[in-house]
Scaffold this active site. Structure first.
Site, PDB file in Angstrom:
ATOM      1  CG  ASN A   8      -1.876   1.099   1.294  1.00 18.47           C
ATOM      2  OD1 ASN A   8      -1.788   2.051   0.501  1.00 18.47           O
ATOM      3  ND2 ASN A   8      -2.815   1.041   2.216  1.00 18.47           N
ATOM      4  NE  ARG A  65      -6.068   1.681  -0.346  1.00 16.22           N
ATOM      5  CZ  ARG A  65      -6.007   2.928   0.114  1.00 16.22           C
ATOM      6  NH1 ARG A  65      -4.859   3.420   0.526  1.00 16.22           N
ATOM      7  NH2 ARG A  65      -7.081   3.663   0.166  1.00 16.22           N
ATOM      8  CG  HIS A 154     -12.943   3.767   2.471  1.00 19.74           C
ATOM      9  ND1 HIS A 154     -13.626   4.835   3.021  1.00 19.74           N
ATOM     10  CD2 HIS A 154     -11.646   3.962   2.793  1.00 19.74           C
ATOM     11  CE1 HIS A 154     -12.775   5.631   3.645  1.00 19.74           C
ATOM     12  NE2 HIS A 154     -11.558   5.135   3.511  1.00 19.74           N
ATOM     13  NE  ARG A 215      -9.696  12.887   2.152  1.00 16.38           N
ATOM     14  CZ  ARG A 215      -9.594  11.555   2.251  1.00 16.38           C
ATOM     15  NH1 ARG A 215     -10.659  10.806   2.502  1.00 16.38           N
ATOM     16  NH2 ARG A 215      -8.432  10.984   2.070  1.00 16.38           N
ATOM     17  CD  GLU A 355      -9.008  -0.511   3.917  1.00 14.87           C
ATOM     18  OE1 GLU A 355      -8.698   0.024   4.996  1.00 14.87           O
ATOM     19  OE2 GLU A 355      -9.154   0.117   2.871  1.00 14.87           O
TER      20      GLU A 355
END
Ligand code: ADP
Length: 371
Positions: A8, A65, A154, A215, A355
């Protein structure tokens, strides 16, 4: 058992985890890449370091990823030169995230030329969202020309959590409707119908939807015009403002929910409002997805906040008893797999996400390998 290395790559970090079947044999994080005093000078040096520290004997695949799969990558994809070019073509859609994944792919292919590599896209799980769910109400020709639509992110987490939720309920995933709430630093909600995503809160980028650590989440686009035209801020500054200095950080000065929660308990007005805005937005999406799905078998909380904050879970679902949604306070405090009382219409679950494991499994599946 088949060994899979999951990478990742962020712009200044590489997270890695080496799987043997579902078991983890090594993992780590190379940080502050390219910075003075950081762990590595660039992604090449980072990967060389990981390979020197890790026994990659018998490695069957590398799973990468990749944040943005654009309109075409709806599946994990075995990487070749043509796939790299197609991922490169998506950089304008994710200029903040895509280049790091690309350098990870480039370097890993160079250092491990005989190992098949797979790109697993954060967007892919959402490829099943129907047109009315991914289309914005603008001129379709313009949208098509500039690839403007809701993609969602996601995806590996929502896919994993929805499937685990079905397992917890002891039912086949294809029969279960779930609202998954991934609440971490980034946060998104997803409506999963029989194992397929049909709605999600992030959009063209991960900026849309829920209020996040830094965010803003969904905001009237006029705010941007206004900040530009009336306040005189350049576009790049507005982007930085909304992606890195907004959300909980913007509202309270803290992006970590733990800090917001303890200040709130101490009566801090900014923290109280920040928490309330954060929760209110999640509730609005839960309500929307109840209507999108019609029948909801479970609501699943995951990621740093979802797994660890009983207060957020309680505040998100309080007062929904008339809709058949309730929490058992003891189970909620213990973060049990099922935190609703027995026998309700909609189960509420806490499901730790994974993940990297999902990326390893999807990479194996894409190559037709067994565990
Ligand atoms: P990322 O999105 O970076 O993967 P995580 O899923 O690990 O992040 O979530 C990180 C966030 O989880 C932290 O910023 C923090 O706000 C929140 N968090 C972690 N532990 C707790 C806790 N015990 N209570 C409340 N929030 C928590």
């Amino acid at each position: 058992m088949t060994r899979v290395l999951v990478l990742n790559c962020g712009s200044s970090s590489v997270k890695y985890r080496l799987f043997d079947g579902a078991g983890t044999v090594a993992k780590g994080l190379v940080q502050r890449i390219g910075e003075q005093g950081g762990d590595a000078a660039d992604h090449l040096a980072a990967l060389q370091r990981i390979m020197a520290e890790t026994d990659l004997d018998g490695l069957a695949a590398v799973g990468h990823r990749v944040v943005h799969g654009g309109p075409d990558f709806g599946e994990p994809t075995v990487i070749d030169d043509a796939v790299v070019e197609r991922i490169e073509a998506l950089v304008p859609l994710a200029p903040l995230h895509q280049p790091a994944a690309l350098s990870g792919i480039e370097v890993a292919r160079k250092l491990l030329p005989s190992v098949p590599q797979v790109a697993v896209f954060d967007t892919a799980f959402h490829a099943t969202i129907p047109p009315e769910g991914f289309t914005w109400a603008i001129d379709p020709k313009l949208a098509e020309r500039w690839q403007i639509r809701r993609y969602g992110f996601h995806g590996t987490s929502h896919a994993y959590v929805a499937r685990r939720t079905a397992e917890i309920l002891g039912r086949p995933p294809a029969e279960v409707n779930v609202i998954t709430l991934h609440l971490g630093n980034g946060a998104s909600a997803c409506a999963v119908q029989g194992g397929r995503s049909i709605a999600t809160s992030m959009g063209l980028s991960p900026l849309d939807g829920l209020v996040m650590g830094t965010r803003s989440g969904a905001i009237d686009p006029t705010v941007i015009f206004h900040l530009h035209r009336v306040a005189g801020l350049p576009i790049d500054e507005i982007e930085t403002l909304l992606t890195r200095h907004a959300g909980l950080l913007g509202l309270t000065g803290d992006n970590d929910l733990r800090a917001v929660e303890s200040r709130r308990e101490a009566g801090d007005a900014a923290a109280i409002l920040g928490f309330d805005v954060y929760i209110r937005r999640i509730r609005e999406y839960v309500g929307a997805y109840l209507a999108v799905l019609g029948r909801v078998d479970a609501i699943a909380f995951t990621a740093g906040v979802g797994e660890n904050s009983p207060e957020v879970r309680e505040a998100t679902l309080s007062g929904l008893e008339p809709l058949g949604i309730a929490l058992d306070p003891v189970r909620n405090a213990a973060a049990a797999p099922i935190i609703s009382p027995d026998g309700g219409r909609t189960a509420v679950c806490v499901v730790p996400t994974d993940e990297e494991l999902e990326i390893a499994n999807q990479s194996r599946a894409a190559l037709g390998l067994h565990d």
